[in-house]
Scaffold this motif. Sequence first.
Motif, PDB file in Angstrom:
ATOM      1  N   SER A 146      68.434  36.562 -52.353  1.00 49.54           N
ATOM      2  CA  SER A 146      67.665  36.656 -51.199  1.00 49.54           C
ATOM      3  C   SER A 146      67.947  35.648 -50.178  1.00 49.54           C
ATOM      4  O   SER A 146      67.641  34.495 -50.127  1.00 49.54           O
TER       5      SER A 146
ATOM      6  N   LYS B 298      64.469  34.228 -48.761  1.00 53.11           N
ATOM      7  CA  LYS B 298      63.956  33.246 -49.467  1.00 53.11           C
ATOM      8  C   LYS B 298      64.664  31.794 -49.165  1.00 53.11           C
ATOM      9  O   LYS B 298      64.173  30.768 -49.229  1.00 53.11           O
TER      10      LYS B 298
ATOM     11  N   GLN C  66      63.484  30.292 -46.503  1.00 52.75           N
ATOM     12  CA  GLN C  66      62.400  29.852 -46.611  1.00 52.75           C
ATOM     13  C   GLN C  66      62.273  28.618 -47.326  1.00 52.75           C
ATOM     14  O   GLN C  66      61.188  27.859 -47.677  1.00 52.75           O
TER      15      GLN C  66
ATOM     16  N   ASP D  66      63.917  28.271 -50.494  1.00 52.10           N
ATOM     17  CA  ASP D  66      64.169  28.245 -52.003  1.00 52.10           C
ATOM     18  C   ASP D  66      65.548  28.271 -52.112  1.00 52.10           C
ATOM     19  O   ASP D  66      66.480  29.457 -52.053  1.00 52.10           O
TER      20      ASP D  66
END
Length: 345
Positions: free
Chosen positions: A317, A320, A323, A325
Motif C-alpha cells: 500500500s 500506508k 502515512q 508505515d
Amino acid sequence: MQSVHTDIIQFSGSHYQFGLFQAEKLKNSPIRTHRRALLSKRWRNFLVDEAEVKAAFQTFSPAIWEEIQGLSDGLDMSWNDAIREFGGYYYEYGRSGCSIHTKKDFLVRNYDNAPDSYEGRYVLYAPSDTGYASAGPSMQITGRTDGINEKGLTMGYNFVNRKKSGDGFICNMIGRFILENCATVEEAIQLLRDIPHRNTFSYVLLDPSGKKRIVEVSPRHFFVREGSSCTNHFDALTEENRYRSDESMERLQKIEAKQQAIYSPYEAFRMLNDVDQGIFSEKYGAWAGTLHTALYIPSELSAWIALGGDRQPFVFSFRKWLQGDKLHATKVKGRINATNTFINQ
C-alpha cells in the motif's frame, strides 16, 4: 535460469538530500561499474550541452537538477559527468518491447528489455521540498520505467522507434517528470506536449477518475487517443513506426482477445505475467524479454511488482507508506530464463 532481485529504496527529504542518499548506496554498487563501462563504450551518445540541459531542467523540474547535484557531490563526480550519467537528456535508448493494459481502475504493464540494462531498484520517494511522492522502478537512477504518485496518477511507456531522434529527454526522465509534477491525466498530457522528446514512445496514463489515455509522441509529432492496450507501435502516427511491427501487433491482438474475460486486477496481472499466455516474453537476448510485471490501482494507491514470469506479485500500500508505515522488505526476488542477470548483482 538466473536468480534476480530488486532493491527497495525508501526516502523522504529534499531532492538534494535524496541525491546524497542514493550516492551513498551507489558507491560500492555493481551498478556504477556497469555504467562506467557503458559510458566508455558509447560516449558519443552521452554528449551534452550543460547550458541547454540546465535550461530544460529549470523549465520542467529544477528539483531533480538538485538531486543530480547531490549525486554529483556524494559520488565526487564532475558536474558534466553527473549530467551525462543521470540527466536523461540526449541518451541513446536501446531497443525494447513492453505491453500495457488499462481499465478504469488499474494499469498493468510488462517492462521488456535486456537484463543487463536493468538496475534492480524500486524507489519510493516523498519530496519535502517540492513535487508529488511516487513509487516505481528506476532507470538511469533518476528516471522511472513506470509508477504511481500520491495523487493516484499512474503511467507507463512503450518504445516505438529510435530513428530520427531529436534533442530532448528520454522516456525514463519524462516518466519521472510526470509522476512528480502531474496530478491528472490532462496535466500529464500537457507536460508531454511541452517537453522536448529524444525518441519515439507511447505514454499510457490513468488517474483515479478512471480517465485513461495513450499519448503517441515523437520528436516531430504528438497525438492523444483513447484506448485500453498498447504495445510497441503507434495506431495513429503510423508513419513513425518501425518497418516491421508484426510481433508488436501480435502481442496487442492477444491482449485485446483476452481482455474480454478480464474482470479483476489479479486476472490482468496473470494475463501479462503467465508465460503460457503468450504476452510475457523470454527474448532477453534481443532486448525484449520481460523483466518485471507491474500493476497499479489508483483508487487504492496500491502497487504490485514481480520479477520474471509465473510469479506471485509483491503487493504493498503506497497510501500506508505515505502515512508513515515504511516497508520492512528490502528486496523483491525473482527468476528469469536468461543468461545475463541485472546490473545490481
